[in-house]
Design a protein around this motif. Structure first.
Motif, PDB file in Angstrom:
ATOM      1  N   PHE A   1       0.832  -1.201   0.000  1.00  0.00           N
ATOM      2  CA  PHE A   1       0.000   0.000   0.000  1.00  0.00           C
ATOM      3  C   PHE A   1       0.869   1.254   0.000  1.00  0.00           C
ATOM      4  CE2 PHE A   1      -3.234   2.898   1.946  1.00  0.00           C
ATOM      5  CZ  PHE A   1      -4.207   2.748   0.970  1.00  0.00           C
ATOM      6  N   VAL A   2       1.982   1.204   0.687  1.00  0.00           N
ATOM      7  CA  VAL A   2       2.924   2.325   0.698  1.00  0.00           C
ATOM      8  C   VAL A   2       3.513   2.511  -0.694  1.00  0.00           C
ATOM      9  CG1 VAL A   2       5.115   3.179   1.637  1.00  0.00           C
ATOM     10  CG2 VAL A   2       3.428   2.102   3.156  1.00  0.00           C
ATOM     11  N   ARG A   3       3.922   1.415  -1.317  1.00  0.00           N
ATOM     12  CA  ARG A   3       4.509   1.502  -2.661  1.00  0.00           C
ATOM     13  C   ARG A   3       3.536   2.130  -3.659  1.00  0.00           C
ATOM     14  NH1 ARG A   3       5.656  -3.997  -1.805  1.00  0.00           N
ATOM     15  NH2 ARG A   3       4.467  -4.446  -3.694  1.00  0.00           N
ATOM     16  N   GLN A   4       2.245   1.953  -3.433  1.00  0.00           N
ATOM     17  CA  GLN A   4       1.234   2.540  -4.329  1.00  0.00           C
ATOM     18  C   GLN A   4       1.079   4.050  -4.129  1.00  0.00           C
ATOM     19  OE1 GLN A   4      -2.394   0.421  -3.532  1.00  0.00           O
ATOM     20  NE2 GLN A   4      -1.679  -1.451  -4.496  1.00  0.00           N
ATOM     21  N   HIS A   5       1.540   4.570  -2.993  1.00  0.00           N
ATOM     22  CA  HIS A   5       1.294   5.965  -2.654  1.00  0.00           C
ATOM     23  C   HIS A   5       2.555   6.815  -2.543  1.00  0.00           C
ATOM     24  CE1 HIS A   5      -2.621   4.240  -1.670  1.00  0.00           C
ATOM     25  NE2 HIS A   5      -3.061   5.428  -2.005  1.00  0.00           N
ATOM     26  N   VAL A   6       3.661   6.338  -3.083  1.00  0.00           N
ATOM     27  CA  VAL A   6       4.882   7.146  -3.108  1.00  0.00           C
ATOM     28  C   VAL A   6       5.233   7.495  -4.546  1.00  0.00           C
ATOM     29  CG1 VAL A   6       5.805   6.216  -0.938  1.00  0.00           C
ATOM     30  CG2 VAL A   6       6.423   5.124  -3.120  1.00  0.00           C
ATOM     31  N   ALA A   7       6.071   8.509  -4.685  1.00  0.00           N
ATOM     32  CA  ALA A   7       6.482   8.956  -6.013  1.00  0.00           C
ATOM     33  C   ALA A   7       7.497   8.026  -6.655  1.00  0.00           C
ATOM     34  CB  ALA A   7       7.063  10.369  -5.917  1.00  0.00           C
ATOM     35  N   TRP A   8       8.331   7.376  -5.814  1.00  0.00           N
ATOM     36  CA  TRP A   8       9.460   6.605  -6.347  1.00  0.00           C
ATOM     37  C   TRP A   8       9.693   5.371  -5.481  1.00  0.00           C
ATOM     38  CZ3 TRP A   8      14.349   5.132  -4.761  1.00  0.00           C
ATOM     39  CH2 TRP A   8      15.271   4.822  -5.764  1.00  0.00           C
TER      40      TRP A   8
END
Length: 176
Positions: free
Chosen positions: A135-142
């Motif tokens: 879920f974090v990977r889906q909401h970060v720029a990079w």
């Protein structure tokens, strides 16, 4: 976000914060018989942090857990701001930015778990290691190709340096 938008956000970063467990380490915490904890840090990551700081980006640690090992590692790397045992990382980053006269779009943060989402979303640039929570990977720029504690920090440092146009010169200096 488009690659050009992410690159522009990275170019603006003047203050870069890092979580520890799962980002600067692989997330494993070893407990000794007396209750003392041990953490393993990657030397490639450490050098990346030093290069980033040397290029004028202030590096800070903001972690929910307090640890003497992290304080020692921060000192070893010349990181003068290590906020440990922080419950509200977003507010901590806002206070750091305000104290330095920075806008939040000049701040970046690398985190790996859902407790990092508020600070990640508040910063102009956000990053996660490859093995960060989905879920974090889906909401970060990079997102790094490497896992936390296994080179992810080095990758983001080099990405930020490249965005500033400083990476090639640093690498070429190593050949002289």
């Amino acid at each position: 976000m488009s690659e050009s938008t992410v690159l522009e956000a990275a170019r603006r970063v003047r203050l870069m914060g890092f979580d520890v467990d799962g980002v600067m380490t692989d997330g494993t915490i070893w407990f000794g018989p007396e209750g003392d904890s041990l953490k393993g840090f990657n030397t490639l990551d450490g050098h990346g942090l030093k290069m980033l700081a040397g290029a004028g980006v202030e590096v800070v640690i903001i972690s929910g857990r307090s640890s003497p090992a992290v304080r020692h590692r921060a000192a070893n790397l010349g990181i003068t701001t290590a906020l440990l045992g922080v419950e509200n990382k977003r507010e901590a980053m806002r206070e750091l930015a305000a104290a330095r006269g920075l806008d939040m779009d000049e701040c970046g943060y690398m985190g790996d778990d859902i407790v990092d989402l508020q600070v990640l979303r508040a910063c102009g640039f956000s990053a996660a290691p490859a093995n960060g929570h989905f879920f974090v990977r889906q909401h970060v720029a990079w997102v790094a190709e490497a896992d936390g504690g296994r080179g992810a920090v080095r990758e983001v440092c080099e990405y930020l340096l490249d965005a500033r146009g400083a990476l090639d010169d640093l690498l070429q200096d190593c050949l002289r």
